[in-house]
Design a protein around this motif. Sequence first.
Motif, PDB file in Angstrom:
ATOM      1  N   GLN A 273      -7.214 -13.932   2.702  1.00 47.37           N
ATOM      2  CA  GLN A 273      -6.915 -12.560   3.072  1.00 47.37           C
ATOM      3  C   GLN A 273      -5.964 -12.590   4.252  1.00 47.37           C
TER       4      GLN A 273
ATOM      5  N   PRO B  75      -6.715  -5.478   3.382  1.00 50.30           N
ATOM      6  CA  PRO B  75      -7.768  -4.467   3.321  1.00 50.30           C
ATOM      7  C   PRO B  75      -7.242  -3.092   3.681  1.00 50.30           C
ATOM      8  N   PRO B  76      -7.987  -1.992   3.424  1.00 48.65           N
ATOM      9  CA  PRO B  76      -9.242  -2.129   2.707  1.00 48.65           C
ATOM     10  C   PRO B  76      -9.062  -2.352   1.224  1.00 48.65           C
ATOM     11  N   GLY B  77      -8.042  -1.838   0.645  1.00 53.03           N
ATOM     12  CA  GLY B  77      -7.796  -2.008  -0.779  1.00 53.03           C
ATOM     13  C   GLY B  77      -8.793  -1.245  -1.625  1.00 53.03           C
ATOM     14  N   THR B  78      -8.533  -1.223  -2.887  1.00 55.85           N
ATOM     15  CA  THR B  78      -9.397  -0.496  -3.825  1.00 55.85           C
ATOM     16  C   THR B  78     -10.420  -1.401  -4.471  1.00 55.85           C
ATOM     17  N   GLY B  79     -10.271  -2.696  -4.255  1.00 57.67           N
ATOM     18  CA  GLY B  79     -11.154  -3.643  -4.930  1.00 57.67           C
ATOM     19  C   GLY B  79     -10.626  -4.045  -6.291  1.00 57.67           C
TER      20      GLY B  79
END
Lengths: 109, 115
Positions: B50, B98-102
């Motif tokens: 990350q 991050p945070p991102g949507t996953g």
Amino acid sequence: AQRVTQPEKLLSVFKGAPVELKCNYSYSGSPELFWYVQYSRQRLQLLLRHISRESIKGFTADLNKGETSFHLKKPFAQEEDSAMYYCALRVAAGNKLTFGGGTRVLVKP
Amino acid sequence: GAGVSQSPSNKVTEKGKDVELRCDPISGHTALYWYRQRLGQGLEFLIYFQGNSAPDKSGLPSDRFSAERTGESVSTLTIQRTQQEDSAVYLCASSRGPPGTGELFFGEGSRLTVL
């Protein structure tokens, strides 16, 4: 550590029948849950996420924190739903996704 | 290209040899994952990068496995002294954040066969 369990390795249903894929997780906080799908000869891709509360291709999934479950459901399965389905969990934004072992769905004509 | 690119798509090697698998993530994606998928089994997390943070190496099965990533670009997964149990499809994925949507975007995988 968090864990995702998909108890069924294979689900075989007839076209038009309902299908439910079980997913249970272990995590004491408030996770984000996802379903990913891999169709034959295609890449693994996102199907839906619990935050969006959306229905994709007729599939829905409800996060049940009491039962720590995120089961995937479709009332009328179609042959094109035959695929490998993975449940996944993320414990915090920016954190890694942990996947379950996957469930293969076979929809018979 | 628009998607995650992995190479080689297929690799056959002899037991004891070293192999390198490469992943080109989607441009701008700061997160990069490696997973292993053995025949008939689910996705096994290996390592997670990350941005400039220290990678999460908690999934690497042994010290024969290592991975590097240069900035937010290419990553290489190296397996030294391969064993037959290393035979699997190695999947790379990238995501915003991050945070991102996953949402992870997966490559087509590198199929490794150790004879």
